[in-house]
Design a protein around this motif. Structure first.
Motif, short mmCIF file in Angstrom:
data_model
loop_
_atom_site.label_atom_id
_atom_site.label_comp_id
_atom_site.label_asym_id
_atom_site.label_seq_id
_atom_site.Cartn_x
_atom_site.Cartn_y
_atom_site.Cartn_z
N ALA A 152 39.75 44.32 34.59
CA ALA A 152 40.70 44.15 35.79
C ALA A 152 42.11 44.49 35.17
CB ALA A 152 40.57 42.99 36.38
N ALA A 179 41.79 46.13 40.79
CA ALA A 179 41.42 45.05 39.95
C ALA A 179 40.57 44.12 40.54
CB ALA A 179 42.67 44.24 39.23
N ALA A 183 36.77 43.07 39.36
CA ALA A 183 36.42 41.61 39.25
C ALA A 183 35.06 41.25 39.81
CB ALA A 183 37.23 40.60 39.39
#
Length: 387
Positions: A152, A179, A183
């Motif tokens: 990320a 990001a 995740a």
């Protein structure tokens, strides 16, 4: 007594201006090609004035390398410890976009720091990774290592490695979103059964010129181009240093040949992978699988091409930049077909975010090459792209 007008006009933040200008020069030209004179010109002062703030180029470089890390640590210190992941990543994206022009120093050029400075810088980034990892684990308890956190961060940090023109707020939103998706990615996610095609054959050195190139690549990858001597390369192939000039005019021409080889291998592999793919989503997944496979298959070659491109003279760099643009154009076209709501700039930013996730995830995995690692990193890239 009349004040010296030069002194009176000197901005109070001159040291900050110097560091900002130096970071941009180091990022664009590399540590060894950057000069104090060029940096001074960028600030509008003389080199002598620059040396009043920094005793030498290394001291200025070390200061530049700390700017991004210090900014990230400070920004995350202001975020509550139990803040949700979107808030944590938004803070990271804000600092990274702010320092976009100079932030590339830490990714490749930081290897030229001495051991103590490198250790200190690494500790700062580990604080950042740790903070992001905590937030990832709270939001996605199944995450059992830092892989998603570093990927990320790689997606966000990618903005420092290209020049796509995009407004700061738009960039922050795109990068934070990429990001977040990284995740949230299940590394075992199904990828439609799409795999990279068989790689092009590893180049077999059949001539002395090819032997020299094959010997130089791992040296450049390990020590950095500037730190490798002709003598080292010559010893690897059993030649006198002067004999290298019969095959390459200079060391920089060996580097250029390595970068061209990397571009050619990637282009061949992409062509093979897209040959029988149907549909834009499948094409993007195939591109992701191919890029990941290429990075694992040719780790040393790819790291040389990525890290040393800025150090090539303009004439040698131009064909490589064109090859990069052609590669990005293929990704952009297929991604926009798969996600028609994206404009060209958004698509390019997301493609680079995918590349950034590969770099950091690969480093986390120490580039240990197996099918599981390739599939995991490919899933993270597909997540970054928003498919």
């Amino acid at each position: 007594m009349t004040a010296d007008p030069t002194t009176a006009a000197r901005p109070r933040n001159r040291k900050q201006l110097i560091v900002g200008a130096a970071g941009r020069v180091f990022s664009e030209r590399g540590y060894h090609r950057a000069s104090m004179e060029e940096i001074a010109t960028g600030v509008g002062i003389t080199a002598a004035a620059l040396y009043r703030h920094f005793p030498n180029k290394y001291a200025l470089f070390a200061e530049c390398a700390d700017v991004m890390a210090d900014g990230l640590v400070a920004a995350l210190d202001e975020v509550p410890p139990d803040a949700p992941l979107p808030d944590v990543l938004a803070a990271v994206a804000r600092v990274t976009v702010t320092h976009r022009a100079s932030g590339g120093v830490y990714r490749w050029e930081a290897r030229y720091l001495n051991r103590e400075d490198r250790r200190r810088l690494g500790a700062k980034f580990q604080r950042v990774v740790g903070r992001v990892d905590e937030a990832v684990r709270r939001e996605h308890p199944s995450a059992d290592d830092r892989l998603r956190a570093v990927a990320a961060l790689g997606a966000i940090g990618s903005i420092t490695m290209h020049r796509t023109s995009i407004a700061g707020r738009r960039a922050e939103t795109l990068l934070s979103g990429a990001a977040l998706r990284v995740a949230a990615t299940d590394p075992s996610a199904a990828l439609l059964g799409v795999r990279a095609a068989e790689p092009p054959a590893q180049p077999v050195p059949r001539t002395r010129r090819a032997e020299i190139l094959a010997a130089a690549i791992p040296l450049f990858a390990r020590d950095g181009f500037a730190n490798v001597t002709n003598g080292q390369i010559a010893r690897e192939v059993g030649l006198a240093p002067s004999a290298l000039y019969r095959h390459y005019p200079g060391k920089v021409d060996i580097l250029s040949a390595a970068c061209l080889q990397a571009a050619g291998l990637l282009a061949q592999w992409v062509e093979r992978s897209l040959h029988e793919v149907e549909g834009p989503r499948e094409a993007v997944v195939a591109l992701a699988a191919t890029y990941v496979a290429y990075c694992f298959e040719y780790t040393a070659l790819n790291s040389v091409a990525e890290a040393e491109l800025a150090g090539l003279p303009t004439g040698l760099r131009r064909p490589l930049v064109l090859a990069q643009r052609e590669h990005i154009a293929v990704w952009e076209q297929q991604l926009r077909l798969a996600r028609p709501e994206l404009d060209p700039r958004q698509a390019r930013v997301l493609v680079h975010a995918g590349f950034g996730a590969v770099v950091e995830a690969g480093r986390r995995l120490r580039w240990r090459d197996d099918a599981g690692h390739r599939d995991t990193v490919t899933a993270l890239v597909v997540g970054a792209l928003g498919l």
